[in-house]
Scaffold this motif. Sequence first.
Motif, PDB file in Angstrom:
ATOM      1  N   ILE A 180      21.869   7.559  12.649  1.00 47.50           N
ATOM      2  CA  ILE A 180      21.451   7.049  13.971  1.00 47.50           C
ATOM      3  C   ILE A 180      22.608   7.063  14.952  1.00 47.50           C
ATOM      4  O   ILE A 180      22.497   7.599  16.060  1.00 47.50           O
ATOM      5  CB  ILE A 180      20.863   5.624  13.834  1.00 47.50           C
ATOM      6  N   TRP A 181      23.746   6.486  14.552  1.00 51.10           N
ATOM      7  CA  TRP A 181      24.804   6.357  15.563  1.00 51.10           C
ATOM      8  C   TRP A 181      25.493   7.693  15.846  1.00 51.10           C
ATOM      9  O   TRP A 181      25.880   7.971  16.989  1.00 51.10           O
ATOM     10  CB  TRP A 181      25.797   5.258  15.182  1.00 51.10           C
ATOM     11  N   ARG A 182      25.599   8.558  14.831  1.00 54.14           N
ATOM     12  CA  ARG A 182      26.245   9.842  15.101  1.00 54.14           C
ATOM     13  C   ARG A 182      25.346  10.747  15.949  1.00 54.14           C
ATOM     14  O   ARG A 182      25.831  11.437  16.855  1.00 54.14           O
ATOM     15  CB  ARG A 182      26.621  10.519  13.779  1.00 54.14           C
ATOM     16  N   LEU A 183      24.058  10.745  15.682  1.00 50.61           N
ATOM     17  CA  LEU A 183      23.146  11.530  16.514  1.00 50.61           C
ATOM     18  C   LEU A 183      23.108  10.994  17.952  1.00 50.61           C
ATOM     19  O   LEU A 183      23.012  11.761  18.910  1.00 50.61           O
ATOM     20  CB  LEU A 183      21.738  11.506  15.921  1.00 50.61           C
ATOM     21  N   SER A 184      23.194   9.668  18.080  1.00 51.48           N
ATOM     22  CA  SER A 184      23.124   9.076  19.419  1.00 51.48           C
ATOM     23  C   SER A 184      24.309   9.497  20.288  1.00 51.48           C
ATOM     24  O   SER A 184      24.199   9.525  21.516  1.00 51.48           O
ATOM     25  CB  SER A 184      23.064   7.544  19.319  1.00 51.48           C
ATOM     26  N   PHE A 185      25.439   9.850  19.672  1.00 47.41           N
ATOM     27  CA  PHE A 185      26.583  10.342  20.434  1.00 47.41           C
ATOM     28  C   PHE A 185      26.608  11.868  20.520  1.00 47.41           C
ATOM     29  O   PHE A 185      27.138  12.428  21.478  1.00 47.41           O
ATOM     30  CB  PHE A 185      27.895   9.849  19.802  1.00 47.41           C
ATOM     31  N   ALA A 186      26.073  12.541  19.542  1.00 48.42           N
ATOM     32  CA  ALA A 186      26.086  14.008  19.549  1.00 48.42           C
ATOM     33  C   ALA A 186      25.162  14.564  20.623  1.00 48.42           C
ATOM     34  O   ALA A 186      25.471  15.582  21.264  1.00 48.42           O
ATOM     35  CB  ALA A 186      25.683  14.540  18.177  1.00 48.42           C
ATOM     36  N   ILE A 187      24.035  13.913  20.854  1.00 51.38           N
ATOM     37  CA  ILE A 187      23.060  14.410  21.840  1.00 51.38           C
ATOM     38  C   ILE A 187      23.644  14.451  23.252  1.00 51.38           C
ATOM     39  O   ILE A 187      23.547  15.479  23.943  1.00 51.38           O
ATOM     40  CB  ILE A 187      21.761  13.586  21.769  1.00 51.38           C
ATOM     41  N   PRO A 188      24.288  13.375  23.775  1.00 53.27           N
ATOM     42  CA  PRO A 188      24.863  13.467  25.130  1.00 53.27           C
ATOM     43  C   PRO A 188      26.036  14.432  25.213  1.00 53.27           C
ATOM     44  O   PRO A 188      26.395  14.869  26.317  1.00 53.27           O
ATOM     45  CB  PRO A 188      25.303  12.038  25.435  1.00 53.27           C
ATOM     46  N   ALA A 189      26.650  14.781  24.070  1.00 55.22           N
ATOM     47  CA  ALA A 189      27.744  15.757  24.105  1.00 55.22           C
ATOM     48  C   ALA A 189      27.256  17.102  24.636  1.00 55.22           C
ATOM     49  O   ALA A 189      27.982  17.805  25.352  1.00 55.22           O
ATOM     50  CB  ALA A 189      28.359  15.922  22.715  1.00 55.22           C
ATOM     51  N   VAL A 190      26.016  17.466  24.302  1.00 56.61           N
ATOM     52  CA  VAL A 190      25.440  18.721  24.799  1.00 56.61           C
ATOM     53  C   VAL A 190      25.315  18.678  26.318  1.00 56.61           C
ATOM     54  O   VAL A 190      25.689  19.622  27.019  1.00 56.61           O
ATOM     55  CB  VAL A 190      24.064  18.975  24.151  1.00 56.61           C
ATOM     56  N   GLY A 191      24.803  17.561  26.842  1.00 54.71           N
ATOM     57  CA  GLY A 191      24.684  17.417  28.291  1.00 54.71           C
ATOM     58  C   GLY A 191      26.034  17.403  28.988  1.00 54.71           C
ATOM     59  O   GLY A 191      26.186  17.933  30.090  1.00 54.71           O
ATOM     60  N   THR A 192      27.028  16.814  28.345  1.00 54.54           N
ATOM     61  CA  THR A 192      28.363  16.760  28.946  1.00 54.54           C
ATOM     62  C   THR A 192      29.010  18.132  28.992  1.00 54.54           C
ATOM     63  O   THR A 192      29.709  18.469  29.959  1.00 54.54           O
ATOM     64  CB  THR A 192      29.256  15.784  28.147  1.00 54.54           C
ATOM     65  N   LEU A 193      28.777  18.962  27.966  1.00 56.03           N
ATOM     66  CA  LEU A 193      29.298  20.328  27.982  1.00 56.03           C
ATOM     67  C   LEU A 193      28.691  21.110  29.137  1.00 56.03           C
ATOM     68  O   LEU A 193      29.397  21.862  29.833  1.00 56.03           O
ATOM     69  CB  LEU A 193      28.992  21.017  26.651  1.00 56.03           C
ATOM     70  N   TRP A 194      27.400  20.917  29.378  1.00 55.13           N
ATOM     71  CA  TRP A 194      26.769  21.583  30.515  1.00 55.13           C
ATOM     72  C   TRP A 194      27.366  21.076  31.824  1.00 55.13           C
ATOM     73  O   TRP A 194      27.558  21.845  32.768  1.00 55.13           O
ATOM     74  CB  TRP A 194      25.263  21.324  30.508  1.00 55.13           C
TER      75      TRP A 194
END
Length: 691
Positions: free
Chosen positions: A303-317
């Motif tokens: 839960i907590w690792r996915l919750s941080f990994a998902i916004p990483a994609v948006g931040t790269l964009w």
Amino acid sequence: MADAIREHPRHDPNAGEIPVPHGPATGNEHGHYPETTPGGATDHERAIFSHLTRPDDLYTADGVYWADLPLGKRIAFVNKVQNEEAKRELSAIGSMIKADPLSPISWYFRNAVLPGAGLGLEGYVLFSIGNLQPLFASAWPECWGKHPTECSSNWIASVTYLEVIGIMVGQMAVGVIGDWIGRRWGLIQDAAIMFVGLLMITASWGLNLNGWVICYAWSLFFYGFGVGGEYPITATSSMENAVASGKLSTRDDRLHRGRKVTTAFLMQGWGQLVNQALLIILLLILHHGDGNPPYSITTVQWIWRLSFAIPAVGTLWLVYYRAYKMPHASRQLAAAKKKSNVTGYDLTSLRLTGSIFGGRLLATAGTWFCNDVFFYGNKLFQAQFIAVISDNPNSVLTGWIWNLYNVIVSLAGYYLASLLIDNKFYGRKMMQQVGFLMCFIMFVVPAFKYDYYTSPAGIKAFQAMYFLSSFFNQFGPNSVTFLVAGEVFPTPIRASAHGFSACIGKAGALLASVLYNYIDTPTKFYVVPWFGLAGMLLTWLFLPDTTGLDLKEQERRWAYIRAGRDSDYHGIAIHPKHLSLWERIRGVGKHYNPDLDIKQQIEDMREEWASKEWRRRQREAGGDATGANDDLEHDDEWSDQVHEYFRKTTDFGKTTDGNLGTGFGQPEKAKPEKVDDGSNEKRGSSVSSAS
């Protein structure tokens, strides 16, 4: 020698870059204006320049500023302008929907979501930290419980402390970088740091639980640096994007600048909402149950690792978008530096801001400090609040659902703030005072009857007051502090002033996070309200009201301040309406004079025109036709009549061959000539004879 446009040496082809006229214009070489009416400007000049000096959204047909009108006429004028603007916007929306039903959504995405994307991601991640702590406490009570046995309690506390300290360092550092290197660099740098920080948080690990906590805390510090930079950079770039470099502010900027910045800022609320909703969804999917404890360690890890990994994609964009789609983010800063002949960091402006705008710094920094005690304090003892009103306080899911309700209430406050922040009868200052006052009331009432409001008889009222405090925090100081911390300061140090104010504000969050570890919940209610009262008083005394004030007008005043001639400025930036009580007591507004200001505005525009015209002719004289007119590109509001007037009434001084063609040199003076009142014919030559 003329103060209007300063004397410069003749152009030497071997001397490098040619200095250009700069500084506020006030008169000819004798310090006097051409013959004028008693108001300072001729009727002819008023007719030519009225659409520039007296726009109809600020002035009546007679040229009276809206804040100078009697109360009844002021109300009628403001309502008329606002109603006409509302009709215009509704008509535009209707036309957009006719052409493409989805076009309003794409417009909102471009003008609100993209400018505030960094703050949205920041809100997502930062509030995820607090949301995850109950889950961590359930999975690892030996670390995150009340009495940790395997982890150092200091390192557990440092998760919050290092996050806030990282934000504070980023706010100060990136504020300076934004004014020194540029807004665009700051925007790209922040997005890149946040992306790397998210990778660090997602992958954080340790040989034992305490090692993981240490890695997690320092990763949050690194990420916090990028988050801190988002505050000054997003605020200044959103604000300045509405005012093109070197051009007059537009009507839209005057009427909707606050809304533009606030709609970017409220993406922070959407980030919180998305984070909380995603955590609930992940818990329901991965827990395979009703969301109640116990929770397996594997489930919590996912839960907590996915919750941080998902916004990483948006931040790269976001890194890509800022690097390739925002090439002009530093345009207005570059124009301000060019006008002041500054290439690096403007230390002179920084020094002058401290001495002249010290009261404003106290207002923006002090009120932000008071607000963050409320804002983060609200989050920090949200768990105790939920424990009082919830039927199942041990369930992480129950707590998250209550958090979701609170975020939705906060979002309503954000949107109402964006709707009314440009209203001239409510606006920034009143909104902040009312917000602080309501937060004070919502906390001071339960403080003195805590037992009653936490009992079954008073719990509903307690719940209502808690949600109202969240609503008025957003519909008040949290939105306003973000806007005014940059708006009340000049362009060259705007990001630095905003970063400093935000950093002092985060000290309030740090105070709350430390203080609340040592006092119980009833005591918190005794402590918190007084910060609301202090914030209201600081706002009332030290904060100017910039609602409806043209930012270009503030820059005009700053040019006079920087030239050491603040008393020679007579425009609306020193109107009592736009000054704080502290500034009015000190007599800052005593030089306000609308009639003298008209003439000043014309001569300031003449100086800008003469400077660009001279550079254009220099290039033509050198045989460079490419881009010869670039320097003379003014706002579309600069009509042909305005250009013609300046051509006929500006003396560029002696040239090397007696004409304005080949060999045209740097003007010794560019001064206004006498003109007939009501005609375009000059009484003198446009080029003075050799002396």
